[in-house]
Design a protein around this motif. Structure first.
Motif, PDB file in Angstrom:
ATOM      1  N   ALA A 167      19.332 -47.152 -62.866  1.00 47.55           N
ATOM      2  CA  ALA A 167      19.919 -46.485 -62.077  1.00 47.55           C
ATOM      3  C   ALA A 167      19.612 -46.930 -60.138  1.00 47.55           C
ATOM      4  N   MET A 168      18.965 -48.219 -60.082  1.00 48.41           N
ATOM      5  CA  MET A 168      19.379 -49.077 -59.581  1.00 48.41           C
ATOM      6  C   MET A 168      20.353 -49.437 -59.259  1.00 48.41           C
ATOM      7  N   ASP A 169      21.388 -49.657 -60.655  1.00 50.04           N
ATOM      8  CA  ASP A 169      22.521 -50.339 -60.510  1.00 50.04           C
ATOM      9  C   ASP A 169      23.670 -49.288 -59.389  1.00 50.04           C
ATOM     10  N   GLU A 170      23.534 -48.444 -59.630  1.00 49.14           N
ATOM     11  CA  GLU A 170      23.798 -47.317 -59.047  1.00 49.14           C
ATOM     12  C   GLU A 170      23.831 -46.656 -57.109  1.00 49.14           C
ATOM     13  N   ILE A 171      22.701 -46.800 -57.220  1.00 44.36           N
ATOM     14  CA  ILE A 171      21.905 -47.100 -55.894  1.00 44.36           C
ATOM     15  C   ILE A 171      22.820 -47.886 -54.990  1.00 44.36           C
ATOM     16  N   VAL A 172      22.512 -49.608 -55.983  1.00 45.97           N
ATOM     17  CA  VAL A 172      22.704 -50.616 -54.916  1.00 45.97           C
ATOM     18  C   VAL A 172      24.273 -50.337 -54.963  1.00 45.97           C
ATOM     19  N   LYS A 173      25.422 -49.887 -55.589  1.00 44.61           N
ATOM     20  CA  LYS A 173      26.557 -49.337 -55.810  1.00 44.61           C
ATOM     21  C   LYS A 173      26.931 -48.642 -54.358  1.00 44.61           C
ATOM     22  N   ALA A 174      26.167 -46.976 -54.070  1.00 44.65           N
ATOM     23  CA  ALA A 174      26.687 -46.897 -53.415  1.00 44.65           C
ATOM     24  C   ALA A 174      25.932 -47.476 -51.769  1.00 44.65           C
ATOM     25  N   THR A 175      25.256 -48.284 -52.005  1.00 45.85           N
ATOM     26  CA  THR A 175      24.481 -47.767 -50.129  1.00 45.85           C
ATOM     27  C   THR A 175      23.930 -49.456 -50.434  1.00 45.85           C
ATOM     28  N   GLY A 176      24.362 -50.805 -51.084  1.00 45.44           N
ATOM     29  CA  GLY A 176      24.157 -52.781 -51.054  1.00 45.44           C
ATOM     30  C   GLY A 176      23.065 -52.444 -50.434  1.00 45.44           C
ATOM     31  N   VAL A 177      22.103 -51.895 -51.145  1.00 47.79           N
ATOM     32  CA  VAL A 177      20.873 -52.550 -50.565  1.00 47.79           C
ATOM     33  C   VAL A 177      20.577 -53.290 -52.064  1.00 47.79           C
ATOM     34  N   LYS A 178      18.856 -54.374 -51.364  1.00 43.01           N
ATOM     35  CA  LYS A 178      18.790 -55.512 -52.359  1.00 43.01           C
ATOM     36  C   LYS A 178      17.054 -54.699 -52.704  1.00 43.01           C
ATOM     37  N   TYR A 179      16.711 -55.514 -53.667  1.00 40.22           N
ATOM     38  CA  TYR A 179      15.518 -54.785 -54.043  1.00 40.22           C
ATOM     39  C   TYR A 179      14.619 -55.611 -54.807  1.00 40.22           C
ATOM     40  N   LYS A 180      13.237 -56.025 -55.448  1.00 44.89           N
ATOM     41  CA  LYS A 180      12.674 -56.650 -55.671  1.00 44.89           C
ATOM     42  C   LYS A 180      12.709 -55.692 -57.260  1.00 44.89           C
ATOM     43  N   GLU A 181      13.125 -56.503 -58.648  1.00 46.98           N
ATOM     44  CA  GLU A 181      12.715 -55.559 -59.401  1.00 46.98           C
ATOM     45  C   GLU A 181      11.343 -56.259 -60.292  1.00 46.98           C
ATOM     46  N   VAL A 182      10.645 -55.809 -61.346  1.00 47.83           N
ATOM     47  CA  VAL A 182       9.328 -55.858 -62.005  1.00 47.83           C
ATOM     48  C   VAL A 182       9.377 -55.042 -63.012  1.00 47.83           C
ATOM     49  N   SER A 183      10.038 -55.835 -64.204  1.00 47.30           N
ATOM     50  CA  SER A 183      10.082 -55.681 -64.938  1.00 47.30           C
ATOM     51  C   SER A 183       8.938 -55.423 -66.192  1.00 47.30           C
ATOM     52  N   TYR A 184       8.496 -54.301 -66.678  1.00 40.81           N
ATOM     53  CA  TYR A 184       7.438 -53.706 -67.844  1.00 40.81           C
ATOM     54  C   TYR A 184       8.570 -53.659 -69.297  1.00 40.81           C
ATOM     55  N   ASP A 185       8.118 -53.764 -70.578  1.00 40.04           N
ATOM     56  CA  ASP A 185       8.078 -53.564 -71.497  1.00 40.04           C
ATOM     57  C   ASP A 185       8.035 -52.329 -72.126  1.00 40.04           C
ATOM     58  N   GLY A 186       8.303 -50.859 -71.204  1.00 40.12           N
ATOM     59  CA  GLY A 186       8.837 -49.639 -71.626  1.00 40.12           C
ATOM     60  C   GLY A 186       8.768 -49.224 -70.453  1.00 40.12           C
ATOM     61  N   GLY A 187       9.500 -47.821 -70.049  1.00 39.95           N
ATOM     62  CA  GLY A 187       9.113 -46.777 -69.110  1.00 39.95           C
ATOM     63  C   GLY A 187       7.732 -46.375 -69.078  1.00 39.95           C
ATOM     64  N   ASN A 188       6.909 -45.989 -69.555  1.00 37.29           N
ATOM     65  CA  ASN A 188       5.703 -46.174 -69.919  1.00 37.29           C
ATOM     66  C   ASN A 188       5.307 -47.232 -68.681  1.00 37.29           C
ATOM     67  N   PRO A 189       4.771 -48.076 -69.392  1.00 37.55           N
ATOM     68  CA  PRO A 189       4.373 -49.146 -68.452  1.00 37.55           C
ATOM     69  C   PRO A 189       4.972 -49.618 -66.943  1.00 37.55           C
ATOM     70  N   ALA A 190       6.068 -48.746 -67.068  1.00 41.01           N
ATOM     71  CA  ALA A 190       6.282 -48.945 -65.901  1.00 41.01           C
ATOM     72  C   ALA A 190       6.178 -48.135 -64.774  1.00 41.01           C
ATOM     73  N   VAL A 191       6.425 -46.692 -64.996  1.00 44.72           N
ATOM     74  CA  VAL A 191       5.894 -45.325 -64.028  1.00 44.72           C
ATOM     75  C   VAL A 191       4.021 -46.199 -63.896  1.00 44.72           C
ATOM     76  N   VAL A 192       3.269 -46.604 -64.992  1.00 44.68           N
ATOM     77  CA  VAL A 192       1.567 -46.535 -64.971  1.00 44.68           C
ATOM     78  C   VAL A 192       2.162 -47.873 -64.187  1.00 44.68           C
ATOM     79  N   ALA A 193       2.486 -49.084 -63.668  1.00 40.97           N
ATOM     80  CA  ALA A 193       2.311 -50.325 -62.757  1.00 40.97           C
ATOM     81  C   ALA A 193       2.689 -49.192 -61.615  1.00 40.97           C
TER      82      ALA A 193
END
Length: 336
Positions: A167-193
């Motif tokens: 999703a962020m790749d698509e947003i970056v492609k459309a807008t050119g924004v830069k962001y800081k990615e914080v990776s987790y072992d799954g979608g649920n941990p990412a949401v909880v974080a």
């Protein structure tokens, strides 16, 4: 006369076998439990829908399906375990087809989408969900702030092949924004974080954010799509295309994957169950409605065709952001 009779008998037997063979090929009866590897953490989108689908398959097959959560390397570890297992039909995996299609170009697992029998159950949609303590009230405010502060706003994802990263790749492609990615072992941990404030926002799937959105622990700004989402118990989440005219992201299909090379009767049996029972599954329909997903079971060539746009987009977005080891077109994924 006797030779003619023998020939007729042989032909009749051959015809009977030919007629019986397809029926037999669709009646595989597993003699022991099936291991279904979920290559992500428990509680995430893959884990959620796979457990619902597995329960439906257990009823149809009359055999236990054991869910084995094996997260790591953005889904690559569990997927490789299923690929390397004996091709006897007793080890399956699950996930998003666009992730499966990217592993080869990433150099993490030497496999392509065409190496698998796909049994799709739902199409998921990503949502920009922000921690409610953050100031942004809509997607426009967020994107403007990301442009003002490049690389400073943190986004929680489940890794480079995850729905949030795509999703962020698509947003970056459309807008050119830069962001800081914080990776987790799954979608649920990412949401909880994100809820805990470890990250400013997440772009994981609606199914993973739904409860937190309903509980007002996440504020949804937009779907990463050109389609609005009606989330039960919340209301309408507007599409990102309302902020970025012309924005579009391909459907993100999830399902169960069985590696090619397993006995044909395994595949034919699962296809028959998918065609006759899974397409009518009330449990999967209820899951989709309550979680903000699209119920759309597909198998065979229909499944391969449905996932291809997302596989192409994901692989090439990863390549454009420097994440791949080889260009996607060198492993059979032409540029969309």
């Amino acid at each position: 006369m006797q030779k003619r009779l023998l020939l007729q008998t042989a032909l009749a037997a051959a015809a009977a076998f030919a007629l019986a063979a397809p029926a037999a090929a669709q009646n595989w009866k597993p003699s022991r439990p099936i291991n279904l590897i979920v290559p992500w953490a428990a509680g995430g989108s893959t884990d959620q829908v796979t457990r619902v689908a597995a329960a439906e398959m257990e009823k149809a097959l009359g055999q236990t399906i054991v869910i084995v959560n094996q997260p790591g390397a953005s889904g690559a570890i569990g997927t490789k375990s299923a690929l390397d297992a004996p091709k006897d039909g007793y080890t399956w995996t699950a996930g998003a087809a666009q992730d499966l299609g990217a592993y080869q170009s990433l150099g993490s697992v030497n496999t392509s989408i065409k190496d698998w029998h796909l049994f799709l159950n739902v199409a998921n949609i990503q949502v920009i969900g922000v921690n409610p303590q953050r100031p942004w009230k809509d997607a426009r405010e967020l994107i403007e702030d990301m442009k003002k502060r490049p690389g400073q706003i943190s986004v929680a994802t489940a890794g480079v092949t995850s729905a949030a990263h795509a999703a962020m790749d698509e947003i970056v492609k459309a807008t050119g924004v830069k962001y800081k990615e914080v990776s987790y072992d799954g979608g649920n941990p990412a949401v909880v974080a994100t809820v805990a404030g470890e990250a400013d926002l997440t772009t994981q799937l609606a199914v993973e954010q739904a409860d937190m959105i309903r509980g007002k622990r996440l504020r949804p700004l937009a779907t990463v799509s050109d389609k609005a989402l009606e989330l039960e118990g919340y209301g309408t989440i507007p599409p990102l295309s309302a902020t970025l005219p012309g924005f579009h992201a391909p459907a993100n299909y999830f399902g169960i994957f069985i590696p090619k090379g397993v006995p044909d009767d395994v595949v034919k049996t699962v296809e028959k169950i998918w065609r006759e029972q899974i397409v009518k599954s009330e449990a999967l329909k209820k899951y989709a409605t309550s979680r903000g997903a699209l119920f759309n079971p597909l198998a065979g060539e229909d499944a391969q065709k449905a996932v291809w746009p997302a596989v192409q987009a994901n692989a090439w977005n990863l390549h454009a952001s420097g994440k791949t080891k080889v260009a996607p077109d060198t492993v059979g994924i032409p540029k969309p």
